[in-house]
Design a protein around this motif. Structure first.
Motif, PDB file in Angstrom:
ATOM      1  N   GLY A  77      42.719  38.356  28.261  1.00 49.95           N
ATOM      2  CA  GLY A  77      41.534  38.979  28.823  1.00 49.95           C
ATOM      3  C   GLY A  77      41.917  40.076  29.796  1.00 49.95           C
ATOM      4  N   VAL A  78      40.937  40.877  30.165  1.00 55.08           N
ATOM      5  CA  VAL A  78      41.162  41.957  31.130  1.00 55.08           C
ATOM      6  C   VAL A  78      39.877  42.176  31.927  1.00 55.08           C
ATOM      7  N   ILE A  79      40.054  42.412  33.214  1.00 58.44           N
ATOM      8  CA  ILE A  79      38.930  42.708  34.096  1.00 58.44           C
ATOM      9  C   ILE A  79      39.158  44.103  34.674  1.00 58.44           C
ATOM     10  N   PRO A  80      38.253  45.059  34.413  1.00 62.33           N
ATOM     11  CA  PRO A  80      38.377  46.350  35.086  1.00 62.33           C
ATOM     12  C   PRO A  80      37.919  46.178  36.538  1.00 62.33           C
ATOM     13  N   VAL A  81      38.834  46.380  37.481  1.00 63.55           N
ATOM     14  CA  VAL A  81      38.480  46.110  38.877  1.00 63.55           C
ATOM     15  C   VAL A  81      37.414  47.069  39.406  1.00 63.55           C
ATOM     16  N   SER A  82      37.221  48.211  38.733  1.00 67.50           N
ATOM     17  CA  SER A  82      36.173  49.135  39.172  1.00 67.50           C
ATOM     18  C   SER A  82      34.784  48.501  39.033  1.00 67.50           C
ATOM     19  N   SER A  83      34.668  47.459  38.209  1.00 64.66           N
ATOM     20  CA  SER A  83      33.386  46.759  38.052  1.00 64.66           C
ATOM     21  C   SER A  83      33.231  45.634  39.082  1.00 64.66           C
ATOM     22  N   CYS A  84      34.265  45.405  39.890  1.00 63.51           N
ATOM     23  CA  CYS A  84      34.231  44.315  40.864  1.00 63.51           C
ATOM     24  C   CYS A  84      33.633  44.782  42.191  1.00 63.51           C
ATOM     25  N   LEU A  85      32.868  43.907  42.793  1.00 68.48           N
ATOM     26  CA  LEU A  85      32.230  44.210  44.071  1.00 68.48           C
ATOM     27  C   LEU A  85      33.010  43.608  45.232  1.00 68.48           C
ATOM     28  N   THR A  86      33.442  42.356  45.075  1.00 67.39           N
ATOM     29  CA  THR A  86      34.150  41.681  46.163  1.00 67.39           C
ATOM     30  C   THR A  86      35.280  40.818  45.628  1.00 67.39           C
ATOM     31  N   VAL A  87      36.267  40.612  46.489  1.00 66.27           N
ATOM     32  CA  VAL A  87      37.315  39.621  46.255  1.00 66.27           C
ATOM     33  C   VAL A  87      37.526  38.939  47.603  1.00 66.27           C
ATOM     34  N   LYS A  88      37.413  37.611  47.615  1.00 69.14           N
ATOM     35  CA  LYS A  88      37.502  36.884  48.889  1.00 69.14           C
ATOM     36  C   LYS A  88      37.853  35.428  48.647  1.00 69.14           C
ATOM     37  N   GLY A  89      38.277  34.777  49.709  1.00 68.84           N
ATOM     38  CA  GLY A  89      38.624  33.367  49.637  1.00 68.84           C
ATOM     39  C   GLY A  89      37.436  32.532  49.192  1.00 68.84           C
ATOM     40  N   ALA A  90      37.716  31.420  48.504  1.00 65.95           N
ATOM     41  CA  ALA A  90      36.635  30.573  47.987  1.00 65.95           C
ATOM     42  C   ALA A  90      36.955  29.084  48.105  1.00 65.95           C
ATOM     43  N   GLU A  91      37.814  28.731  49.079  1.00 65.94           N
ATOM     44  CA  GLU A  91      38.143  27.307  49.251  1.00 65.94           C
ATOM     45  C   GLU A  91      36.893  26.474  49.510  1.00 65.94           C
ATOM     46  N   ASP A  92      35.993  27.023  50.332  1.00 67.40           N
ATOM     47  CA  ASP A  92      34.777  26.290  50.680  1.00 67.40           C
ATOM     48  C   ASP A  92      33.832  26.153  49.487  1.00 67.40           C
ATOM     49  N   VAL A  93      33.828  27.126  48.590  1.00 66.33           N
ATOM     50  CA  VAL A  93      32.955  27.088  47.411  1.00 66.33           C
ATOM     51  C   VAL A  93      33.463  26.052  46.410  1.00 66.33           C
TER      52      VAL A  93
END
Length: 150
Positions: A77-93
């Motif tokens: 698979g591939v994710i174009p990062v230009s389509s991404c809004l946020t990247v952040k920690g998710a331990e709590d989620v």
């Protein structure tokens, strides 16, 4: 015609290789990637966790089953990062150590790194790539609200 079909079907044609490279905008993910490493990724449809080899290169995040990749490797698979809004920690989620999330308008993808250091490095690398590859607003698109006529 039959010969070209045979080359396509057997994968022995250069046009197949070019098609794959075009699919990834010519990104040679096997040469000098910005970041590589193992992450555990949650499946898109079946929410199982699988360990995958990730490659960040030229604004795209690729993943593979194996860590040894070359020009004939097929990304899972591939994710174009230009389509991404946020990247952040998710331990709590997720209630899992070293977890982080990558969000687009359409979905949120979850990953687990092997350590806190790797998690932070992935978040920083992907974050930098999002900023570098996001579509910037041009001067002609900026609305001058002070002089805006209705």
């Amino acid at each position: 015609m039959i010969a070209s079909f045979w080359r396509y079907a057997t994968g022995s044609s250069t046009s197949t290789q070019q098609t794959e490279e075009t699919q990834y905008d010519g990104t040679q993910f096997w040469v000098n990637p910005e970041r590589t490493g193992w992450l555990t990724k949650q499946g898109e449809y079946i929410k199982t966790w699988r360990r995958r080899w990730f490659v960040l290169k030229q604004g795209k995040l690729f993943w593979f089953k194996e860590s040894i990749i070359n020009r004939t490797s097929n990304p899972r698979g591939v994710i174009p990062v230009s389509s991404c809004l946020t990247v952040k920690g998710a331990e709590d989620v997720l209630n899992k150590q070293f977890a982080f999330e990558l969000s687009t308008n359409a979905e949120t993808m979850y990953f687990i790194a092997d350590s806190e250091k790797e998690k932070e490095e992935w978040i920083n690398s992907i974050g930098r790539s999002i900023v570098q590859h996001s579509r910037s607003v041009t001067d002609s698109e900026v609305v001058d609200y002070d002089n805006f006529k209705r």
